[in-house]
Scaffold this motif. Structure first.
Motif, PDB file in Angstrom:
ATOM      1  N   THR A 125       0.847  -1.201   0.000  1.00  0.00           N
ATOM      2  CA  THR A 125       0.000   0.000   0.000  1.00  0.00           C
ATOM      3  C   THR A 125       0.879   1.247   0.000  1.00  0.00           C
ATOM      4  O   THR A 125       0.956   1.969   0.997  1.00  0.00           O
ATOM      5  N   THR A 148      -0.540   3.903   6.957  1.00  0.00           N
ATOM      6  CA  THR A 148      -1.298   4.094   5.718  1.00  0.00           C
ATOM      7  C   THR A 148      -2.698   4.626   5.992  1.00  0.00           C
ATOM      8  O   THR A 148      -3.174   5.532   5.306  1.00  0.00           O
ATOM      9  N   ILE A 167      -1.323   7.242  -1.973  1.00  0.00           N
ATOM     10  CA  ILE A 167      -1.902   6.670  -0.746  1.00  0.00           C
ATOM     11  C   ILE A 167      -3.419   6.556  -0.866  1.00  0.00           C
ATOM     12  O   ILE A 167      -4.008   5.574  -0.398  1.00  0.00           O
TER      13      ILE A 167
END
Length: 209
Positions: A125, A148, A167
């Motif tokens: 991620t 994240t 993101i």
């Protein structure tokens, strides 16, 4: 015996781009009475080792390589014989903190890390850091998101190696597709759920970083 989750909160400093900030980090332990893994060995190897106790520590998994998430990893590994795992895209960040010590193994997207009945699937991620990962265990109904995703929004993207559109894409495509009741255990602060955060996606995008 089913795997359980334990939290240790450690205090220290985050340093990047010439700035330093005092922070508290969540260190997560997943395992049972005999075997355990550590997610993000932050600041205080002694405190984490005490929480591990006489259990076998099989792995130290780094959600990303900002110093406040990895600074205690080599010492904890040396004390316990555990293997340090990091996504290779975060090696440049790792080397800022540990120029003379490489991680032992490289995380890959889709990989499953097993410990004491837990099966943690690695989700790459990027965005907060290039090699940021989350760890999802459907059996525990939990995803460990590092920096994240937090309660209230995505991790910070205002410093080197980070990127806001990336993101947002990672959260939308890799995290918000998980069941809404999935518990989100973060690198700092309080827990949330996927469902609670999904409702804010458009708001985050409009607000930018």
């Amino acid at each position: 015996m089913a795997a359980r989750i334990e939290r240790v909160v450690t205090s220290g400093q985050f340093t990047l781009d010439g700035g330093t900030w005092d922070v508290e980090n969540n260190v997560w332990l997943v395992g049972d009475d005999h075997e355990v893994i550590v997610i993000d060995a932050a600041h205080d190897a002694e405190a984490v080792a005490r929480a591990v106790g006489d259990r076998r520590l099989t792995a130290i998994v780094c959600t990303h390589a900002h110093n406040d998430h990895i600074d205690a990893a080599p010492e904890l590994a040396d004390r316990t014989g555990a293997v340090i795992w990091l996504h290779p895209d975060d090696l440049p960040l790792w080397q800022l903190t540990h120029p003379d010590r490489e991680p032992d193994r490289h995380l890959t997207d889709g990989q499953v890390i097993e410990a004491a009945g837990a099966d943690l699937t690695v989700l790459h991620t990027p965005g907060h850091a290039p090699g940021a990962v989350c760890l999802y265990d459907p059996g525990l109904g939990t995803v460990f998101t590092g920096d994240t995703l937090f309660q209230g929004g995505p991790g910070a993207t205002g410093r080197s190696y980070s990127h806001f559109p990336t993101i947002i894409g990672s959260i939308r495509d890799r995290l918000l597709t998980l069941p809404p009741e999935t518990k989100v255990l973060t690198g700092h602060g309080d827990a949330t759920t996927i469902g609670a955060e999904a409702s804010h996606l458009e708001e985050w995008i409009a607000r930018g970083h």
